[in-house]
Design an enzyme around this catalytic site. Structure first.
Site, PDB file in Angstrom:
ATOM      1  N   CYS A 381     -27.650  76.300  61.739  1.00  0.00           N
ATOM      2  CA  CYS A 381     -28.057  77.679  62.006  1.00  0.00           C
ATOM      3  C   CYS A 381     -28.607  77.824  63.416  1.00  0.00           C
ATOM      4  O   CYS A 381     -27.830  77.834  64.364  1.00  0.00           O
ATOM      5  CB  CYS A 381     -29.013  78.168  60.922  1.00  0.00           C
ATOM      6  SG  CYS A 381     -28.946  79.951  60.750  1.00  0.00           S
ATOM      7  N   HIS A 511     -26.331  77.098  56.052  1.00  0.00           N
ATOM      8  CA  HIS A 511     -27.361  76.129  55.642  1.00  0.00           C
ATOM      9  C   HIS A 511     -26.805  75.219  54.543  1.00  0.00           C
ATOM     10  O   HIS A 511     -27.104  75.396  53.365  1.00  0.00           O
ATOM     11  CB  HIS A 511     -28.599  76.861  55.117  1.00  0.00           C
ATOM     12  CG  HIS A 511     -29.383  77.531  56.189  1.00  0.00           C
ATOM     13  ND1 HIS A 511     -30.315  76.853  56.949  1.00  0.00           N
ATOM     14  CD2 HIS A 511     -29.359  78.790  56.657  1.00  0.00           C
ATOM     15  CE1 HIS A 511     -30.842  77.693  57.837  1.00  0.00           C
ATOM     16  NE2 HIS A 511     -30.274  78.881  57.681  1.00  0.00           N
ATOM     17  N   GLU A 513     -27.643  72.399  53.690  1.00  0.00           N
ATOM     18  CA  GLU A 513     -28.663  71.586  53.001  1.00  0.00           C
ATOM     19  C   GLU A 513     -28.979  72.112  51.601  1.00  0.00           C
ATOM     20  O   GLU A 513     -29.370  71.365  50.716  1.00  0.00           O
ATOM     21  CB  GLU A 513     -29.950  71.494  53.840  1.00  0.00           C
ATOM     22  CG  GLU A 513     -30.773  72.771  54.012  1.00  0.00           C
ATOM     23  CD  GLU A 513     -30.331  73.651  55.180  1.00  0.00           C
ATOM     24  OE1 GLU A 513     -29.155  73.546  55.594  1.00  0.00           O
ATOM     25  OE2 GLU A 513     -31.148  74.460  55.666  1.00  0.00           O
TER      26      GLU A 513
HETATM   27  N1  GLN Z   1     -33.143  82.905  64.247  1.00  0.00           N
HETATM   28  C1  GLN Z   1     -31.730  82.710  64.113  1.00  0.00           C
HETATM   29  C2  GLN Z   1     -31.046  83.942  63.537  1.00  0.00           C
HETATM   30  O1  GLN Z   1     -31.678  84.753  62.909  1.00  0.00           O
HETATM   31  C3  GLN Z   1     -31.433  81.498  63.264  1.00  0.00           C
HETATM   32  C4  GLN Z   1     -31.872  81.621  61.842  1.00  0.00           C
HETATM   33  C5  GLN Z   1     -31.890  80.320  61.113  1.00  0.00           C
HETATM   34  O2  GLN Z   1     -31.855  79.260  61.706  1.00  0.00           O
HETATM   35  N2  GLN Z   1     -31.995  80.387  59.806  1.00  0.00           N
HETATM   36  O3  GLN Z   1     -29.879  84.100  63.694  1.00  0.00           O
END
Ligand code: GLN
Length: 538
Positions: A381, A511, A513
């Site tokens: 992310c 994500h 994970e």
């Molecule tokens: N802050 C970034 C976004 O909103 C990444 C978010 C995250 O890593 N979950 O796109």
């Protein structure tokens, strides 16, 4: 009709109630029972989505895009089934639905009160999980008995047991048996007090699970049973684990928790099959080596903030038969000392998700270090957004490239915004943007490491972010040598990137994970650790 098992906690918080509930869930499921789980959080936030990770730890995202308590992560990892919004409620969610109904005039002029309106709404959330395909519903209450916030939930439990046949509702209470070094003894008094409190509310536990560092003697067991009004054989000891949290189900099985519950709930007891779980534990016990993985984040001091990341790494270690030597790196430390000083000697670097601009430069420096020194890299992310920005800056020559999230607002900002906000029509916008939450499809391109890892053309992963790789820069990034390994099939948005001519450098907007399991490591984590293992020549 489904049966209900309620789990409460006493004496102190952080007893591992979530892990214990998840472990019991696994045991029951391994006996063939069809189960559901529910976590009730007594705080007033509607969900933990708005909470600072330092406050609450990780926000666990489900397939349907619910932002939930991290205990749902334990449930998924142990029980091996997806959780959804319906598997997590908070006081905030319950109150907000009751207040909403009141404003709609649904209560016919009645005075709306905690009892019966809030307690009824709580009971409704339990009944929603009930269906002919569910044998047992496990319901865990966060916090400890005696907390003001938890009272309405306990009152709802008290009422509920009277509404159902005796053999349909069981109560487990989990406590701590402290060890006093000075006298060399374990102490049962706090447990007695905790059960007294519970009984004062009208709930008599059927089973006590006692967390302890020392074994509980027969004499202690009898004493606890006598003073707490439970059967001696229903006093269960849960000792601290030796080497893995995944031992807990086996420990609880040895204490016959599943058998006790089945008997109490008047259920026939089918045989248990834990062979897959035990094979996994066997691998945990006998690693063939160790790899050092650096996780470069900004909520590093609190273990719970990156819970699923650490667990997914553990799973990947298990599958690769190596132990993970986790190096938790504060990204600001890299800013102070330089990447080389902090990261030298690691076998893999992972940059996890995050929000805001603190520590970004340190993460970008970590990415550069991994890319230039050919150290296996996994970006997640925000980690992907840092990887794309690093590549844009240092390979494509886009000065100060980055995400709009970290930039000082200024005129030339859009000339270097390789990561930007999008509206629902996939147009780059300066403000707002839509949050992508929950599972989205991703189409993987042939010949990529990502495709090789997943072994599939179309996959689904959970998202929780607002910013995206800016489509206007994709051609330039590709020209520089960046490989786009996966796109969203509907919007074409970039989902996964990688760098060729590197042992293993992959970053994903999702994500992964959250989908990793101890008995089935996530493919990206598995191949990342495999590459780290190859680097170390294990
Ligand atoms: N802050 C970034 C976004 O909103 C990444 C978010 C995250 O890593 N979950 O796109």
């Amino acid at each position: 009709m489904s049966k209900f098992v309620f789990i409460t906690g006493g004496v102190v918080s952080s007893l591992g109630k979530g892990l214990t509930s998840a472990s019991i869930g696994l045991l029951l499921k391994s006996r063939g029972f069809r189960i559901e789980m529910l976590k009730m959080d007594p705080y007033l936030n509607v969900d933990p989505g708005t909470m600072n990770p330092f406050q609450h730890g990780e926000v666990y995202v489900t397939e349907d895009g619910a932002e939930t308590d991290l205990d749902l992560g334990h449930y998924e990892r142990f029980v091996g089934q997806h959780m959804y919004q319906r598997n997590n409620i908070t006081s905030g969610r319950v109150y907000s639905s009751v207040i909403h109904a009141e404003r709609q005039g649904d209560y016919d002029g009645a005075t709306v009160q905690v009892v019966p309106h809030i307690t009824n709404a709580i009971k409704e959330s339990w009944k929603k999980l009930e269906n002919p395909n569910v044998d047992i519903i496990m319901i865990e209450l966060g916090g400890t008995v005696g907390d003001i916030e938890g009272l309405a939930f306990l009152e709802a439990m008290r009422q509920f047991q009277l509404e159902r046949p005796v053999e349909d509702v069981a109560f487990i209470h989990m406590t701590l048996i402290p060890y006093l070094k000075a006298s060399g003894e374990i102490k049962t008094k706090p447990t007695q007090h905790s059960v007294e409190k519970l009984r004062g509310i009208g709930i008599q536990p059927d089973v006590l699970i006692c967390r302890t560092v020392l074994p509980i003697t027969e004499e202690h067991r009898r004493k606890i049973a006598l003073f707490c009004n439970v059967r001696p054989e229903n006093v269960i000891e849960e000792q601290d684990v030796e080497y893995s949290i995944y031992q807990v189900p086996v420990m609880l099985m040895e204490e016959k928790v599943d058998q006790i519950l089945a008997k109490r709930l008047n259920l026939e007891l089918p045989p248990i099959d834990l062979s897959r779980w035990n094979a996994m534990l066997e691998k945990v016990r006998n690693p063939k080596g160790e790899v050092k993985i650096a996780v470069v984040g900004k909520y590093i001091s609190l273990t719970d903030s990156y819970k699923s990341i650490y667990e997914a790494l553990t799973h990947a270690g298990i599958e690769n038969e190596v132990k993970i030597d986790l190096q938790k790196v504060e990204s600001e430390e890299i800013e102070e000392k330089g990447a080389e000083a902090v990261l030298q000697g690691v076998d893999g670097i992972l940059v996890p998700g995050g929000f805001g601009n603190r520590g970004i430069q340190g993460k970008i420096d970590a990415v550069r270090y991994a890319r230039e020194n050919k150290i296996p890299f996994l970006g997640i992310c925000l980690g992907l957004q840092c990887a794309v920005s690093e590549f844009a800056r240092n390979v494509c020559g886009i000065k100060d490239a980055g995400s709009v999230e970290w930039m000082e607002p200024g005129k030339e900002e859009m000339d270097r915004a390789v990561v930007a906000l999008m509206d629902s029509q996939q147009n780059v916008v300066e403000r707002g943007g839509t949050m992508r939450l929950g599972a989205y499809a991703c189409w993987l391109h042939e010949g990529t490491k990502a495709r090789e890892a997943y072994g599939a053309e179309m996959i689904r992963e959970r998202h929780r972010h607002r910013f995206e790789v800016n489509p206007q820069f994709v051609e330039r990034l590709k020209k520089g040598g960046l490989v786009i390994s996966g796109n969203n099939p509907d919007s074409e948005l970039v989902e996964i990137i990688e760098i060729p001519d590197h042992p293993w450098f992959v970053a994903t907007q999702a994500h992964p994970e959250f989908r990793s399991r101890p008995v089935e490591a996530h493919p990206l984590f598995r191949d990342f650790v495999k590459a780290a293992k190859a680097k170390k020549q294990i």
